[in-house]
Design a protein around this motif. Sequence first.
Motif, mmCIF file in Angstrom:
data_model
loop_
_atom_site.group_PDB
_atom_site.id
_atom_site.type_symbol
_atom_site.label_atom_id
_atom_site.label_comp_id
_atom_site.label_asym_id
_atom_site.label_seq_id
_atom_site.Cartn_x
_atom_site.Cartn_y
_atom_site.Cartn_z
ATOM 1 N N SER A 95 40.205 112.550 31.681
ATOM 2 C CA SER A 95 41.733 112.971 31.861
ATOM 3 C C SER A 95 41.963 114.328 31.550
ATOM 4 N N ILE A 96 42.698 114.980 32.291
ATOM 5 C CA ILE A 96 43.245 116.440 31.958
ATOM 6 C C ILE A 96 44.346 116.477 30.983
ATOM 7 N N MET A 97 45.024 115.417 30.743
ATOM 8 C CA MET A 97 46.372 115.387 29.865
ATOM 9 C C MET A 97 45.673 115.133 28.551
ATOM 10 N N GLY A 98 46.005 115.421 27.294
ATOM 11 C CA GLY A 98 45.601 114.996 26.092
ATOM 12 C C GLY A 98 45.866 115.878 25.068
ATOM 13 N N LEU A 99 45.539 115.417 23.744
ATOM 14 C CA LEU A 99 45.685 116.269 22.600
ATOM 15 C C LEU A 99 44.244 117.140 22.685
ATOM 16 N N SER A 100 44.427 118.383 22.349
ATOM 17 C CA SER A 100 42.933 119.025 22.256
ATOM 18 C C SER A 100 42.147 118.622 21.108
ATOM 19 N N THR A 101 40.851 118.147 21.461
ATOM 20 C CA THR A 101 40.065 117.758 20.314
ATOM 21 C C THR A 101 38.974 118.844 19.927
ATOM 22 N N VAL A 102 39.035 120.132 20.482
ATOM 23 C CA VAL A 102 38.247 121.172 20.212
ATOM 24 C C VAL A 102 39.129 122.188 19.389
ATOM 25 N N SER A 103 38.175 122.914 18.652
ATOM 26 C CA SER A 103 38.761 124.285 17.897
ATOM 27 C C SER A 103 38.503 125.451 18.732
ATOM 28 N N SER A 104 39.362 126.471 18.398
ATOM 29 C CA SER A 104 38.922 127.615 19.001
ATOM 30 C C SER A 104 37.586 128.320 18.369
ATOM 31 N N GLN A 105 37.115 127.739 17.461
ATOM 32 C CA GLN A 105 35.659 128.272 17.081
ATOM 33 C C GLN A 105 34.575 127.723 18.286
ATOM 34 N N GLN A 106 34.816 126.383 18.490
ATOM 35 C CA GLN A 106 33.962 125.779 19.422
ATOM 36 C C GLN A 106 33.940 126.359 20.707
ATOM 37 N N LEU A 107 35.184 126.891 21.157
ATOM 38 C CA LEU A 107 35.348 127.494 22.541
ATOM 39 C C LEU A 107 34.461 129.028 22.176
ATOM 40 N N ALA A 122 27.782 118.509 -2.544
ATOM 41 C CA ALA A 122 28.342 117.917 -1.621
ATOM 42 C C ALA A 122 27.700 117.210 -0.003
ATOM 43 N N ASP A 123 27.828 116.349 0.378
ATOM 44 C CA ASP A 123 27.284 116.120 1.680
ATOM 45 C C ASP A 123 27.933 116.703 2.686
ATOM 46 N N SER A 124 29.230 116.619 2.624
ATOM 47 C CA SER A 124 30.160 117.362 3.871
ATOM 48 C C SER A 124 31.574 117.629 3.560
ATOM 49 N N ILE A 125 32.267 118.377 4.317
ATOM 50 C CA ILE A 125 33.628 118.478 4.062
ATOM 51 C C ILE A 125 34.373 118.155 5.599
ATOM 52 N N THR A 126 35.274 117.406 5.433
ATOM 53 C CA THR A 126 35.716 116.936 6.913
ATOM 54 C C THR A 126 37.211 117.060 6.814
ATOM 55 N N THR A 127 37.779 117.445 7.920
ATOM 56 C CA THR A 127 39.142 117.748 8.132
ATOM 57 C C THR A 127 39.821 116.713 9.340
ATOM 58 N N PRO A 128 41.187 116.318 9.380
ATOM 59 C CA PRO A 128 41.392 115.774 10.478
ATOM 60 C C PRO A 128 41.246 116.383 11.974
ATOM 61 N N GLU A 129 41.522 115.844 12.973
ATOM 62 C CA GLU A 129 41.418 116.108 14.303
ATOM 63 C C GLU A 129 41.905 117.966 14.241
ATOM 64 N N SER A 130 41.222 118.602 14.759
ATOM 65 C CA SER A 130 41.796 120.223 14.811
ATOM 66 C C SER A 130 41.585 120.746 16.205
ATOM 67 N N PRO A 131 42.799 121.395 16.913
ATOM 68 C CA PRO A 131 43.884 121.639 16.398
ATOM 69 C C PRO A 131 45.109 120.444 16.227
ATOM 70 N N THR A 132 46.099 120.672 15.270
ATOM 71 C CA THR A 132 47.032 119.669 14.968
ATOM 72 C C THR A 132 48.268 120.403 14.763
ATOM 73 N N THR A 133 49.455 119.843 15.205
ATOM 74 C CA THR A 133 50.765 120.151 14.884
ATOM 75 C C THR A 133 51.132 119.596 13.567
ATOM 76 N N ASN A 134 50.403 118.957 12.860
ATOM 77 C CA ASN A 134 50.918 118.154 11.684
ATOM 78 C C ASN A 134 51.278 119.241 10.682
#
Length: 650
Positions: free
Chosen positions: A471-483, A263-275
């Motif tokens: 913007s300061i407000m917004g859904l987080s688009t980074v994961s804990s692993q990225q931090l 496979a070329d890649s595995i992709t997930t939706p935006e993380s983190p998410t509350t869904n």
Amino acid sequence: MQREKAKKNQIVVTMSILLLFLFSFIISSFPVYARSPVVVIQPGHSVGYDPGATNSSTGITEAAVNAAVAGKVATKLKQLGYTVYLTHPVAGCSVQSLLTNVEANSLSNVANAINKIKPDLAISVHHNSGGSSASGYEFYWSSYRDFDQEGVYEVSGLWAGDMAFRDSSPCWAAQESKAFASVLEKNFNGIGIDHRKTVERDDYVQAHVTCPSVLIEGGFISNPSESLLLASDAFQEKMSGRIVNSVSEYFGGATKDEKAPTADSITTPESPTTNAVFTVTANGVKDDLSGVSGVRAAVWCDWNDLKWYPANNIGSGQWSVTVDIKNHEDRVGTYYIDYYATDNAGNDGYIGGETIDIVAVPSISNGVSSVRINNNQFKVYAKGFLNYSNLLFPTWSNNDGMDDIKWYQGVRQTDGSYAILVDNSDHGYDVGKYYTDVYGTDSNGKRVYLGGTTQNVEKIDDENNGMNTTSIMGLSTVSSQQLVNLYNSTGNTFPSYYTENGRNVDLNRFAQLYIEEANAEGIRADVAFAQAMKETGWLKFGGQVSISQFNFAGLGATDDGAAGMSFAQKYGDNENGIRMGIRAQIQHLKAYASTEPLNNACVDERFNLVKRGCAPYVEWLGQKENPNGYGWATGANYGQGIIDIMNRIS
């Protein structure tokens, strides 16, 4: 005399042995080449000239399906090292052809062209025609060959209104044809449609070539549903893989496919998410030789809840699984997804994995409510409607009536509520008041109005809406692993102080706390984490605020030397104290960035000292850059320093 004669004989024998050795050495010095088997593939009929069987309801033609399967077989065999020819061209296939499409309309031409190159095997690919319910595949081989007249006799019933030839003493090529038909029959078992029969019949090509040859009738074009199956890329991959493995088995298995798909890649939706439901996709899944027969994924948040999901083939090499956290005891945290794939030869292996962070929904009340995310987005929640399904959220702005109305499908959240994310780009970038109603379906199947809410989308001045504002407000688009990766990239060592004496907060947990607390208030986690790193010197502290205070943004620390707040003293010298320090920083950021109320109880003692909403952008957190004269810090380019750290996140 006898002794002299014996001596001469000994010399002759010795010389003979030496000459034989020398001859063997000379012969061995020449390279020896192993000849690869030569295989010819005939796509039955000819696209554009002779369509063969045609299904009137689906429009599928036999010639097109024959060509597609033949091209895949020829390509796979060539990749395995066989010498391969097509009798006539197949679009998109680079394998050499013996004839043009026009020339191949004559079966005599086809047989003569095959015989001319003296191949080891010839395969004719056809598909059948009959009743609309006829189904299954068939194989045909001929005991009769036109060059071998010994033992030939006639039989009826194999051709409508005509006699057929058989041979009671079939030649080697005919016997091998029967053997290859048996190999095909074994390998096609379980392909998805039934085996009807294997028949001894004098089809023209099979009766007029000098090599072993079998004609394959892969299924019924005349059956509408089966024609759609036969025309699908997935089934053609499966069939071509079975044919290729049969060829390899027939020639001794030396070139059998033994590699699993990739496979070329595995992709997930935006993380983190509350869904509470998310979809993970494997992209570019392929197996060039045998084709992909199936894909599955192992999913877990904790090893105790590991479950296997069969993946859905959504086309173009993409396979997806949809995961509902209710299957994992509604756990929040990091979910791990590992993908595995199997080819039609039975090879199976790992093809890649990914993670997604599922976080708790901020505390919201029962009913319908909305939370502003940033100047362009807001989220609408519907909570407490457990007796209703299929929640729909029609949303529109108050500009020009309801011309921009959009019906959103509610997405279940981690607390059982349903939510939608509204972006004004989906409503013509309208600003002003937005209205959202919520409807659900009751147990009788009736759509019922459940409530409504409003939200203001502010007009943004052009000077603030360019590339120079973040913007300061917004859904987080980074994961804990990225931090975590950001911190580790600096070469700093995470302080052991946070893991000692029962605190038990390592770098991974520290980053996760930032994700959780930022999402709770609708603050971007990358902003908060970068600010903390700037304020603490990557957690080295060293100024008037000490590491033991759990004060990650200098709250209460002033230019006159005040040490600021101690969250360890107030909330505990443990993980809870660390969390409260992070929470206070994020709440203080929200005070500057928004006029929305807090979702968690206020732990920031200086929250009410801030002019609410005076700095919605990171760049405005410094007083010198804030056009309103307000700000978090007095130093120049304070906000840009945070941006510089954020830009290092990858």
